[in-house]
Design an enzyme around this catalytic site. Structure first.
Site, mmCIF file in Angstrom:
data_model
loop_
_atom_site.group_PDB
_atom_site.id
_atom_site.type_symbol
_atom_site.label_atom_id
_atom_site.label_comp_id
_atom_site.label_asym_id
_atom_site.label_seq_id
_atom_site.Cartn_x
_atom_site.Cartn_y
_atom_site.Cartn_z
ATOM 1 N N HIS A 42 0.486 -3.699 9.315
ATOM 2 C CA HIS A 42 1.899 -3.530 8.978
ATOM 3 C C HIS A 42 2.637 -2.953 10.174
ATOM 4 O O HIS A 42 2.069 -2.182 10.968
ATOM 5 C CB HIS A 42 2.082 -2.567 7.791
ATOM 6 C CG HIS A 42 1.898 -3.203 6.456
ATOM 7 N ND1 HIS A 42 2.763 -4.149 5.963
ATOM 8 C CD2 HIS A 42 0.956 -3.021 5.501
ATOM 9 C CE1 HIS A 42 2.363 -4.526 4.758
ATOM 10 N NE2 HIS A 42 1.258 -3.862 4.457
ATOM 11 N N HIS A 75 0.835 -1.200 0.000
ATOM 12 C CA HIS A 75 0.000 0.000 0.000
ATOM 13 C C HIS A 75 0.879 1.262 0.000
ATOM 14 O O HIS A 75 0.603 2.220 -0.729
ATOM 15 C CB HIS A 75 -0.906 0.018 1.233
ATOM 16 C CG HIS A 75 -2.206 -0.693 1.066
ATOM 17 N ND1 HIS A 75 -2.276 -2.048 0.847
ATOM 18 C CD2 HIS A 75 -3.488 -0.233 1.070
ATOM 19 C CE1 HIS A 75 -3.555 -2.398 0.748
ATOM 20 N NE2 HIS A 75 -4.312 -1.325 0.864
#
Length: 278
Positions: A239, A191
């Site tokens: 993450h 991302h």
């Protein structure tokens, strides 16, 4: 950064995710403005640089390719160091764990839902749609070189991210809140890298295709969007912070290489009769 400092920093960042997001948005916007200023300065300085790089297209291309190769090697080495530091006992590993643990215990449902909405800025389906729309628009406007560069930049970043995830094989942090889900390896953050390439390259295209009045807003928006996407991945626990940093490093180095090659090709086309707009 010592382990004690890293733990303290991670705890501090976890305590106010919305406040740090606003501060990061401002910092990202300022970084975008600084990049725009640097780009303008480089363009103004291009005539003196020709004393060192001959105007012929082949020499410009060789210089760009050599610089791009150096940037990629340096980025790869830096990412390897970051991955090593992110292991148990490393400074980044301590910060990652402290930040992830603090967010799991302190971030409430409303905050998570807010960032779950913002994280769609870097979703594959969103950026794939954006990629196709921009490519068609550029191609239809006969900016064939820019359209090709846009597609290569987006596709190349995706391929590099996939390869590096398989190389480092880092497992994601626990994210059992049910508000956002992610699978696969986490380092580097796809991302983060994809959103940086997409939004910053759009801002760069704005400097080539739009009136000057649009350049600064585009650069500020790009910086804010890049930070928002990366920070959302950390807050949602999908993450670690070092994953996002590695994603920005990957996306930024790949984008820099792409722009260098594009500028060298454009430079070469300016020294021969043009066959189409770029």
């Amino acid at each position: 950064m010592t382990e004690i400092d890293a733990h303290a920093l991670g705890t501090l960042l976890a305590s106010h995710p919305l406040g740090w997001w606003l501060a990061g948005v401002a910092a990202g916007a300022l970084a975008g403005g600084a990049c725009l200023a640097a780009l303008r300065a480089l363009r103004r300085a291009s005539p003196p640089l020709r004393r060192f790089v001959p105007a012929q297209a082949r020499w410009t291309m060789l210089a760009a390719m050599g610089t791009a190769a150096f940037v990629l090697v340096l980025a790869g080495a830096t990412m390897a160091e970051l991955a090593e530091s992110g292991r148990d006992g490393g400074a980044w590993g301590v910060l990652d764990d402290a930040l992830a643990g603090g967010l799991r215990s302190q971030a409430d449902t409303a905050v998570l839902r807010w960032f779950a909405m913002l994280t769609h800025l870097g979703d594959s389906w969103a950026l794939t749609g954006l990629t196709l729309v921009v490519a068609v628009a550029l191609w239809s406007a006969r900016h064939r070189l820019l359209a090709t560069t846009w597609l290569v930049a987006m596709a190349g970043n995706g391929a590099l991210t996939k390869v590096l995830k398989d190389v480092f094989e880092r497992v994601r942090p626990d994210h059992d809140h049910g508000i956002a889900q992610a699978s696969g390896y986490s380092f580097p953050s796809g991302h983060s890298s994809a959103s940086l390439v997409a939004y910053v390259l759009l801002a760069y295209l704005a400097t080539r295709l739009l009136p000057r009045a649009w350049h600064l807003p585009a650069a500020l928006a790009a910086g804010a969007l890049v930070f928002t996407t990366g920070w959302s991945r950390v807050v949602l626990h999908v993450h670690y912070a070092s994953d996002v940093l590695a994603g920005w490093l990957l996306g930024g180095s790949w984008l820099l290489c792409t722009v260098l090659i594009l500028e060298s090709v454009s430079h070469g086309q300016r020294h021969r009769p043009a066959t189409e707009p770029v």
